[in-house]
Design an enzyme around this catalytic site. Structure first.
Site, PDB file in Angstrom:
ATOM      1  N   ARG A 143      23.645   4.168  55.909  1.00 57.20           N
ATOM      2  CA  ARG A 143      22.631   5.119  56.391  1.00 57.20           C
ATOM      3  C   ARG A 143      22.692   5.377  57.897  1.00 57.20           C
ATOM      4  NH1 ARG A 143      19.545   6.653  52.310  1.00 57.20           N
ATOM      5  NH2 ARG A 143      19.363   5.286  50.496  1.00 57.20           N
ATOM      6  N   LEU A 144      23.845   5.105  58.500  1.00 58.72           N
ATOM      7  CA  LEU A 144      24.047   5.427  59.917  1.00 58.72           C
ATOM      8  C   LEU A 144      24.675   6.818  59.994  1.00 58.72           C
ATOM      9  CD1 LEU A 144      25.308   1.953  61.195  1.00 58.72           C
ATOM     10  CD2 LEU A 144      22.995   2.909  61.264  1.00 58.72           C
TER      11      LEU A 144
END
Length: 207
Positions: free
Chosen positions: A183-184
């Site tokens: 989720r970066l």
């Protein structure tokens, strides 16, 4: 912004957001199994309650994003009242999305006529037959109305209904989002320069 490029992970996109969007759209057309031009269209009613639905992008240039609709539909009435809208494109197979916010203007009659003429004949009849967003007793009623119109026009040209045309979302900001591990994600927001409508400023956002 000159020749500056925006970097999305290992992907580099041009600073012009319309050019950048065009690249992603073409890649979506090659990868998505259905309707790569589908976009969620968000509007707000007179009470401030949001509405959202999926429509199809039918035109794109440096002025904005174009779709067509019945102006007497709920979305048509909401947009014509506020002259504002938001869009979201989500290409699941590519792990990408693009968000757009801006004002809305009507396309020219010539643009609307050209697109209407390009549609399938039954679709042109449907634009007359459908009282979009209003209650319908049953599907047979709609099909009967289409049959009536087909008999009425025969082989004659079908004019564009006066309440059916195109709307162009003129963006004030466009955000490009690319999925990242854990989720970066990569997020870039481009905001139109108020002093120079052809200029855009870009900033990276936290995911």
């Amino acid at each position: 912004m000159g020749k500056t490029t925006l970097t999305f992970g290992e992907i580099q996109l041009p600073a012009d957001p319309f050019e950048a969007f065009g690249i992603w759209l073409r890649e979506a057309e090659a990868a998505e199994p259905n309707d790569p031009n589908a976009m969620a269209l968000a509007t707000v009613d007179r009470d401030g309650l949001p509405d959202v639905r999926v429509v199809l992008l039918k035109g794109l240039d440096a002025r904005g994003f174009v779709f067509y609709t019945n102006f007497e539909s709920r979305k048509g009435e909401e947009i014509l009242a506020s002259r504002k809208a938001a869009l979201n494109f989500h290409w699941k197979s590519l792990h990408r999305q693009v968000r757009v916010r801006g004002t809305v203007e009507e396309v020219s009659a010539d643009e609307a006529d050209a697109y209407y003429a390009s549609r399938a004949r039954v679709s042109r009849l449907g634009a007359w037959a459908s009282q979009q967003s209003r209650p319908l007793a049953d599907r047979a009623t709609l099909e009967a109305r289409v049959a009536e119109l087909e008999a009425q026009y025969g082989d004659e040209p079908i004019p564009r209904p006066p309440h059916w045309s195109g709307l162009r979302v003129v963006p004030s900001e466009i955000e490009f989002w690319h999925d990242g591990a854990f989720r970066l994600h990569d997020r870039f927001r481009l905001v139109r320069d108020e002093a120079d409508e052809s200029g855009w400023s870009a900033s990276r956002l936290y995911p």
